[in-house]
Design a protein around this motif. Structure first.
Motif, PDB file in Angstrom:
ATOM      1  N   LYS A  72       0.836  -1.199   0.000  1.00 32.21           N
ATOM      2  CA  LYS A  72       0.000   0.000   0.000  1.00 32.21           C
ATOM      3  C   LYS A  72       0.874   1.254   0.000  1.00 32.21           C
ATOM      4  CE  LYS A  72      -3.681  -2.386   2.305  1.00 32.21           C
ATOM      5  NZ  LYS A  72      -4.021  -2.941   3.595  1.00 32.21           N
ATOM      6  N   ARG A  75       2.257   2.464  -3.244  1.00 30.17           N
ATOM      7  CA  ARG A  75       1.242   3.003  -4.157  1.00 30.17           C
ATOM      8  C   ARG A  75       0.776   4.359  -3.659  1.00 30.17           C
ATOM      9  NH1 ARG A  75      -2.277  -1.603  -6.673  1.00 30.17           N
ATOM     10  NH2 ARG A  75      -3.628   0.126  -7.165  1.00 30.17           N
ATOM     11  N   GLU A  77      -0.738   4.889  -0.790  1.00 30.75           N
ATOM     12  CA  GLU A  77      -2.015   4.807  -0.081  1.00 30.75           C
ATOM     13  C   GLU A  77      -1.877   5.065   1.418  1.00 30.75           C
ATOM     14  OE1 GLU A  77      -4.081   1.633  -3.175  1.00 30.75           O
ATOM     15  OE2 GLU A  77      -3.559   0.962  -1.181  1.00 30.75           O
ATOM     16  N   THR A  78      -0.674   4.901   1.952  1.00 29.09           N
ATOM     17  CA  THR A  78      -0.463   5.205   3.367  1.00 29.09           C
ATOM     18  C   THR A  78       0.666   6.215   3.499  1.00 29.09           C
ATOM     19  OG1 THR A  78       0.984   3.278   3.495  1.00 29.09           O
ATOM     20  CG2 THR A  78      -1.254   2.988   4.283  1.00 29.09           C
ATOM     21  N   ASN A  81       4.758   3.507   6.849  1.00 27.79           N
ATOM     22  CA  ASN A  81       4.684   2.052   6.920  1.00 27.79           C
ATOM     23  C   ASN A  81       5.547   1.537   8.062  1.00 27.79           C
ATOM     24  OD1 ASN A  81       3.558  -0.391   5.799  1.00 27.79           O
ATOM     25  ND2 ASN A  81       5.658  -0.907   5.206  1.00 27.79           N
TER      26      ASN A  81
ATOM     27  N   LEU B 124     -10.659  -5.184  -2.260  1.00 28.64           N
ATOM     28  CA  LEU B 124      -9.531  -4.246  -2.280  1.00 28.64           C
ATOM     29  C   LEU B 124      -9.384  -3.645  -3.669  1.00 28.64           C
ATOM     30  CD1 LEU B 124      -6.955  -3.067  -0.922  1.00 28.64           C
ATOM     31  CD2 LEU B 124      -5.741  -5.054  -1.760  1.00 28.64           C
ATOM     32  N   ARG B 129      -9.865   0.444  -4.594  1.00 33.67           N
ATOM     33  CA  ARG B 129      -9.012   1.109  -5.574  1.00 33.67           C
ATOM     34  C   ARG B 129      -9.773   1.638  -6.777  1.00 33.67           C
ATOM     35  NH1 ARG B 129      -3.995  -2.935  -4.530  1.00 33.67           N
ATOM     36  NH2 ARG B 129      -3.281  -1.845  -2.662  1.00 33.67           N
ATOM     37  N   SER B 135     -10.303   2.642   2.376  1.00 32.03           N
ATOM     38  CA  SER B 135     -10.578   1.587   3.365  1.00 32.03           C
ATOM     39  C   SER B 135     -11.722   2.032   4.266  1.00 32.03           C
ATOM     40  CB  SER B 135      -9.343   1.309   4.199  1.00 32.03           C
ATOM     41  OG  SER B 135      -8.261   1.055   3.352  1.00 32.03           O
ATOM     42  N   GLY B 216      -7.987  -3.316   4.214  1.00 31.45           N
ATOM     43  CA  GLY B 216      -7.283  -2.240   4.896  1.00 31.45           C
ATOM     44  C   GLY B 216      -8.019  -1.679   6.090  1.00 31.45           C
TER      45      GLY B 216
END
Lengths: 323, 284
Positions: A72, A75, A77-78, A81, B124, B129, B135, B216
């Protein structure tokens, strides 16, 4: 039923909203953390304490594992990590393709304990070479008895226990012991839940296994800790001191957080990372890990400082969310 | 030995086997519940229900987790019930015996056997996406809806096929359209079975961890969702997280959280039984 529920939801949102007025800090925003379940307790503790400092910043922490978290993270998305190993070559490649820049920060140490059953009276210590002999891929055919590892050990079956192959602990152990991350025999009792390993070894006189030191500390009376000799002829037991000084080699490992660059440009995330590095030492002890020396936290703080001050000219198109 | 006597012995043996088979499951369940109650009952308190997760086991609570579970419960019901019942009615009432109907049927029964993690991966990719839900509670509910849809469809079909055809024929004979017959005769008669199936499916969804972790859903969420687009956590994830912590006190927390989850699922099942009985009486 339904009215009750709505009342709860209403009250719930009220509580959350009312928390906002307490802090002096006007910072707000979201910080999304995911990754290693090993680092999770530490990040959770930091997030918990951070609420007192910046109540309007919503920090969430997930536990999809180091690898799952990196998927994630690279990409975009977070923002952060948690990782119990370093980022891998293939993950670095994907991050590059996605134009994700990041910084690696060490936040604490963890020892990997090698343990046996308390009734096991023949093992006084084990060498790294012997561990390799037991765990390497070929051992599945060749080494199935204690006596096949060291001739003075009895002719008993050798039952091995270890974390599942998806865990960073397994990756690290195989990397430093077998020499290749992810390579080991396949016929050991594996569990993602270290408490299962504790139970297994506690009930198996012929058992031997490895997992995070915290799990030994909580189950001292059921297990026997085995000192590890990395070839110098000097077996070392993992303790807070030997792990922090890296005298317990090679099974002391750093725990990491990775911060994404465009997330790190944001005020609330900077504040959080600084707070993390200032408090990780104290909080690490609370959750069963070993604090790094203060000097190391200073080093990491400086790393982060220069990381955020070097402005990136590159435009990144793939991600824009701060969460 | 005479044949009659031999058969009577066989009869007895099977009876004993049947009784032990019944009690095997029950006794295991009783032992499980006893252990959980013994471990966790003292930990249950109002504070436990209203506190946020914490690194100190004794200050930790399940506030965001059980509210998240309620959100998931309600949204999943809202999404899966109309879809599942709609598909069930279509398959039972509108399709003819044909290759196409068999094809649909086989696929739906296959879907019921797909491991839940796979649904997580699907969720997911599609909801988190492609559809950009993140999430969120919505993405989680959609994923769980997919997971339980096959169960709802199958139980809807079974309930509908149990409605006597004389009742439907009578309605049609009086000049009602197909839809009027379904709405006024078939559905009311089948509703008990449909609701029971749906509620049991939903109580399964409430206990799922794996697909939610994959999409997530998080473990530490210090706020309750205020909209379907918010991040969330649920009880099973909190339990999973606590069970794998080294400190024994967290395992006790997990036991207490399991009690709450059990109360939740048992009451959902209780509602299912109540509804079934009520509908049966109405018809009788």
């Amino acid at each position: 039923m339904r009215i009750r529920l709505f009342m709860f939801l209403f009250l719930g949102s009220f509580i959350v909203l009312s928390c906002g007025s307490g802090g002096e800090d006007k910072l707000s925003g979201r910080i999304k953390i995911d990754g290693s379940s090993t680092v999770y307790p530490l990040s959770e503790a930091v997030a918990e304490e951070f609420r007192a400092v910046a109540p309007n910043v919503r920090v969430t922490v997930g536990l999809s594992g180091t690898g799952g978290g990196f998927k994630k993270f690279i990409r975009g998305e977070t923002a952060i990590n948690d990782a119990s190993r370093q980022i891998s070559a293939s993950e670095i490649k994907t991050a590059k393709e996605n134009d994700i820049e990041y910084l690696e920060l060490r936040v604490a140490f963890d020892g990997i304990a090698v343990v046996a059953n308390p009734k096991n009276d023949w093992v006084d210590h084990v060498t790294v070479a012997e561990l390799k002999k037991m765990w390497r891929t070929e051992a599945q055919q060749e080494v199935n008895k204690w006596s096949e590892v060291r001739s003075s050990w009895p002719d008993r079956p050798l039952n091995l226990y270890g974390p599942g192959v998806a865990s960073g602990t397994y990756d690290y152990f195989t990397e430093v012991i077998v020499g290749e991350s992810g390579a080991s025999r396949g016929d050991f009792t594996a569990s993602e839940d270290d408490n299962v390993l504790v139970q297994g070894i506690a009930n198996d006189v012929n058992g031997l296994g490895f997992f995070g030191l915290a799990y030994f500390e909580e189950n001292k009376e059921k297990l026997r800790l085995i000192p590890v000799d990395d070839g110098k002829g000097e077996p070392v037991k993992p303790t807070t001191e030997t792990v922090a000084s890296n005298k317990y080699k090679p099974l002391s490992r750093p725990l990491y957080i990775y911060v994404r660059k465009n997330a790190a440009q944001k005020k609330h995330i900077q504040k959080f990372i600084n707070f993390y590095l200032e408090n990780a030492g104290k909080l690490a002890k609370d959750v069963g890990y070993v604090a790094m020396p203060d000097s190391l936290y200073k080093v990491e703080q400086q790393k982060f400082e220069s990381f955020t001050s070097s402005t990136s000219e590159k435009r990144t198109g793939t991600q824009n969310s701060d969460s | 030995m005479s044949k009659g006597r031999y058969n009577r012995i066989k009869d007895k043996v099977f009876q004993v086997f049947g009784i032990s088979a019944t009690f095997f499951g029950l006794i295991l369940l009783a032992i499980f519940i006893a252990i959980i109650l013994y471990m966790g009952l003292n930990r249950l308190s109002w504070d436990f229900l209203t506190a946020l997760p914490s690194r100190f086991a004794d200050q930790s609570g399940i506030y965001t987790a059980w509210i998240g579970t309620f959100w998931i419960l309600i949204l999943t019901t809202l999404i899966s019930f109309p879809l599942g019942v709609g598909a069930g009615i279509y398959l039972e009432e509108y399709t003819e015996e044909s290759g196409w109907a068999t094809f649909l049927e086989i696929n739906i029964s296959n879907l019921a056997g797909v491991p839940s993690v796979i649904y997580g991966l699907l969720g997911l990719e599609v909801f988190v996406r492609i559809m950009q839900f993140g999430s969120s509670v919505l993405a989680g509910s959609l994923t769980l809806s997919l997971l339980i849809l096959p169960i709802i469809i199958v139980s809807t079909r079974e309930a509908i096929s149990a409605v006597p055809s004389s009742q439907k024929d009578a309605s049609m004979a009086l000049g009602a359209t197909k839809w009027q017959t379904i709405w006024n005769q078939t559905l009311p008669a089948a509703m008990g079975g449909i609701l029971t199936g749906t509620i049991l499916a939903i109580s399964r969804a409430v206990g799922e961890t794996a697909p939610l972790i994959v999409i997530g859903a998080l473990a530490y969420v210090p706020f309750v969702p205020q909209s379907p687009m918010d991040q969330f956590t649920v009880l099973p994830i909190q339990i999973f997280n606590w069970v794998s912590r080294p400190q024994h006190e967290f395992v006790i927390n997990a036991a207490a959280a399991i009690i709450v989850l059990l109360i939740l699922t048992f009451s959902i099942n209780g509602i299912a039984i109540y509804l079934r009985n009520r509908w049966q009486k109405k018809l009788g």
